[in-house]
Write a protein that holds these residues in place. Structure first.
Motif, PDB file in Angstrom:
ATOM      1  N   VAL A 110      -6.899  -4.184  -7.220  1.00 24.57           N
ATOM      2  CA  VAL A 110      -5.534  -4.538  -6.839  1.00 24.57           C
ATOM      3  C   VAL A 110      -5.588  -5.607  -5.756  1.00 24.57           C
ATOM      4  O   VAL A 110      -6.176  -5.395  -4.684  1.00 24.57           O
ATOM      5  N   ASN A 111      -4.966  -6.736  -6.050  1.00 27.34           N
ATOM      6  CA  ASN A 111      -4.903  -7.826  -5.076  1.00 27.34           C
ATOM      7  C   ASN A 111      -3.469  -8.167  -4.685  1.00 27.34           C
ATOM      8  O   ASN A 111      -3.211  -8.622  -3.575  1.00 27.34           O
ATOM      9  N   THR A 112      -2.518  -7.939  -5.587  1.00 26.96           N
ATOM     10  CA  THR A 112      -1.098  -8.188  -5.330  1.00 26.96           C
ATOM     11  C   THR A 112      -0.293  -7.002  -5.846  1.00 26.96           C
ATOM     12  O   THR A 112      -0.805  -6.171  -6.610  1.00 26.96           O
ATOM     13  N   PRO A 113       0.977  -6.910  -5.488  1.00 24.98           N
ATOM     14  CA  PRO A 113       1.812  -5.825  -6.021  1.00 24.98           C
ATOM     15  C   PRO A 113       1.865  -5.801  -7.548  1.00 24.98           C
ATOM     16  O   PRO A 113       1.991  -4.722  -8.142  1.00 24.98           O
ATOM     17  N   ASP A 114       1.756  -6.951  -8.177  1.00 29.81           N
ATOM     18  CA  ASP A 114       1.780  -6.985  -9.642  1.00 29.81           C
ATOM     19  C   ASP A 114       0.668  -6.129 -10.240  1.00 29.81           C
ATOM     20  O   ASP A 114       0.830  -5.548 -11.323  1.00 29.81           O
ATOM     21  N   ASP A 115      -0.450  -6.034  -9.545  1.00 25.66           N
ATOM     22  CA  ASP A 115      -1.582  -5.255 -10.040  1.00 25.66           C
ATOM     23  C   ASP A 115      -1.330  -3.750  -9.964  1.00 25.66           C
ATOM     24  O   ASP A 115      -2.088  -2.963 -10.533  1.00 25.66           O
ATOM     25  N   MET A 116      -0.283  -3.346  -9.263  1.00 25.71           N
ATOM     26  CA  MET A 116       0.014  -1.922  -9.098  1.00 25.71           C
ATOM     27  C   MET A 116       0.983  -1.403 -10.145  1.00 25.71           C
ATOM     28  O   MET A 116       1.290  -0.209 -10.172  1.00 25.71           O
ATOM     29  N   ASP A 117       1.453  -2.278 -10.995  1.00 28.87           N
ATOM     30  CA  ASP A 117       2.475  -1.896 -11.969  1.00 28.87           C
ATOM     31  C   ASP A 117       2.042  -0.679 -12.790  1.00 28.87           C
ATOM     32  O   ASP A 117       1.043  -0.710 -13.510  1.00 28.87           O
ATOM     33  N   GLY A 118       2.800   0.402 -12.655  1.00 34.81           N
ATOM     34  CA  GLY A 118       2.559   1.592 -13.462  1.00 34.81           C
ATOM     35  C   GLY A 118       1.494   2.537 -12.950  1.00 34.81           C
ATOM     36  O   GLY A 118       1.335   3.629 -13.502  1.00 34.81           O
ATOM     37  N   LEU A 119       0.745   2.159 -11.923  1.00 38.44           N
ATOM     38  CA  LEU A 119      -0.275   3.072 -11.399  1.00 38.44           C
ATOM     39  C   LEU A 119       0.385   4.317 -10.809  1.00 38.44           C
ATOM     40  O   LEU A 119       1.350   4.229 -10.058  1.00 38.44           O
ATOM     41  N   ARG A 120      -0.156   5.470 -11.135  1.00 38.91           N
ATOM     42  CA  ARG A 120       0.355   6.741 -10.603  1.00 38.91           C
ATOM     43  C   ARG A 120      -0.349   7.013  -9.275  1.00 38.91           C
ATOM     44  O   ARG A 120      -1.518   7.406  -9.253  1.00 38.91           O
ATOM     45  N   ILE A 121       0.386   6.805  -8.182  1.00 34.12           N
ATOM     46  CA  ILE A 121      -0.212   6.877  -6.856  1.00 34.12           C
ATOM     47  C   ILE A 121       0.361   8.065  -6.084  1.00 34.12           C
ATOM     48  O   ILE A 121       1.581   8.168  -5.892  1.00 34.12           O
ATOM     49  N   ARG A 122      -0.515   8.948  -5.630  1.00 38.85           N
ATOM     50  CA  ARG A 122      -0.066  10.052  -4.781  1.00 38.85           C
ATOM     51  C   ARG A 122       0.349   9.498  -3.429  1.00 38.85           C
ATOM     52  O   ARG A 122      -0.353   8.692  -2.812  1.00 38.85           O
ATOM     53  N   VAL A 123       1.498   9.955  -2.941  1.00 37.14           N
ATOM     54  CA  VAL A 123       1.944   9.636  -1.591  1.00 37.14           C
ATOM     55  C   VAL A 123       2.313  10.938  -0.878  1.00 37.14           C
ATOM     56  O   VAL A 123       2.522  11.975  -1.512  1.00 37.14           O
ATOM     57  N   MET A 124       2.401  10.869   0.435  1.00 32.45           N
ATOM     58  CA  MET A 124       2.842  12.034   1.182  1.00 32.45           C
ATOM     59  C   MET A 124       4.282  12.381   0.829  1.00 32.45           C
ATOM     60  O   MET A 124       5.040  11.529   0.363  1.00 32.45           O
ATOM     61  N   GLU A 125       4.635  13.629   1.075  1.00 34.57           N
ATOM     62  CA  GLU A 125       5.980  14.105   0.751  1.00 34.57           C
ATOM     63  C   GLU A 125       6.958  13.602   1.807  1.00 34.57           C
ATOM     64  O   GLU A 125       7.421  14.339   2.672  1.00 34.57           O
TER      65      GLU A 125
END
Length: 332
Positions: free
Chosen positions: A163-178
């Protein structure tokens, strides 16, 4: 880095001198045992901070205040720990700021993306007037904030692609804090943000039900995330404090001299952990690389900053005057 560590330790010594009490001040005090819990393992900075705190408190109270540490979420996840502190079933903990913000919304101001340009800028705010005001607000929900340790600058990892830009994150399932700020930040970046407790996230990464997560280097290293995560992006998208926090039921049972010791020891242990994190990061990154993790050390930060501008429009006014005050303090 050495200069930073030395100055931190010097400040810690001066704070200890101001906030310490003599062990014989506790001769007439009945012994007390406080249960301090956290959700990470014994290699993590939280545990190192807790261990330093235990050492300082027991030394300065002549053993009259005994700290028992419960790591590895053995007493529950962070939200469960905070709820336990409120009712007195848990005494205290080292808790990531994100879950604390579910109890005092203004705390989430620290979670805004790309708010702090450096650790030193964050420390000025946290250890100053603004940080103390927010710690004091915890009393409204039956909690006592003692000091800010740190989770640190958070970075993205995933199992799918670089991942280098936000475009590379498209659709990735990323855990975040609640925490809604984190959830909305990662949605703005194009990811499928999945809020969940950390203990659940570890299993989800192993099973492949999520693609990635975001955390500081020390967490990525101590939990061996290179075993499930092939890629890291040093996005440093958010600086996350952590809080030495105590339940008021336990706090109010302590004599004033013991309360003074706990506050001073928490601040010193927090600064100790900050210095450790700074010193260890380069070594941890090298270890992760040797284990095969691909690390992008220079992503397109401007593209990430541009993508999260709507978060400031969405959340800025929720925090009253804290955001402009923080920006003013950083600029000084």
């Amino acid at each position: 880095m050495k200069k930073f560590t030395l100055s931190t330790l010097t400040l810690s010594v001066s704070l200890a001198a101001v906030g310490s009490a003599h062990a014989n001040d506790f001769d007439d005090m009945d012994p007390v045992t406080l249960r301090l819990a956290h959700v990470v393992n014994e290699q993590d900075g939280f545990h190192m901070a807790a261990t330093k705190f235990e050492e300082l408190v027991e030394e300065r109270t002549g053993g009259k205040v005994d700290i028992e540490i419960y790591p590895n979420a053995s007493l529950g996840d962070e939200r469960t720990l905070l709820e336990g502190m409120q009712i007195g079933t848990v005494d205290m903990g080292v808790i990531t700021n994100g879950p604390v913000a579910n109890f005092v919304e203004e705390m989430a101001v620290f979670e805004l993306p790309f708010l702090f340009p450096s650790p030193e800028a964050a420390y000025r705010v946290l250890d100053g007037e603004i940080g103390q005001e927010l710690l004091d607000k915890l009393a409204d929900v039956n909690l006592k904030g003692l000091a800010y340790a740190e989770r640190g600058f958070r970075n993205l990892t995933n199992s799918e692609r670089a991942v280098n830009t936000p475009d590379d994150m498209d659709g990735l399932r990323i855990r975040v804090m609640e925490n809604p700020v984190y959830t909305d930040t990662f949605r703005a970046l194009g990811a499928n943000a999945v809020p969940m407790a950390w203990t659940e996230a570890l299993t989800a990464m192993q099973q492949g039900t999520i693609d990635g997560q975001e955390n500081p280097v020390n967490v990525i290293h101590s939990f061996n995330l290179e075993e499930t995560q092939n890629y890291m992006t040093l996005s440093r998208h958010t600086y996350a404090p952590a809080i030495f926090v105590m339940g008021l039921p336990a706090w109010n049972q302590l004599p004033e001299a013991a309360q003074t010791v706990l506050e001073g020891a928490a601040q010193e242990a927090a600064e100790y952990e900050r210095a450790l994190n700074a010193d260890m990061e380069a070594e941890q990154l090298a270890s992760l690389k040797e284990s095969g993790m691909q690390i992008n050390e220079s992503p397109d930060i401007e593209a990430f900053q541009s993508a999260v501008e709507p978060i400031y429009e969405q959340y800025g006014e929720r925090f009253g005057d804290y955001l402009p005050r923080i920006r003013e303090a950083i600029a000084q």
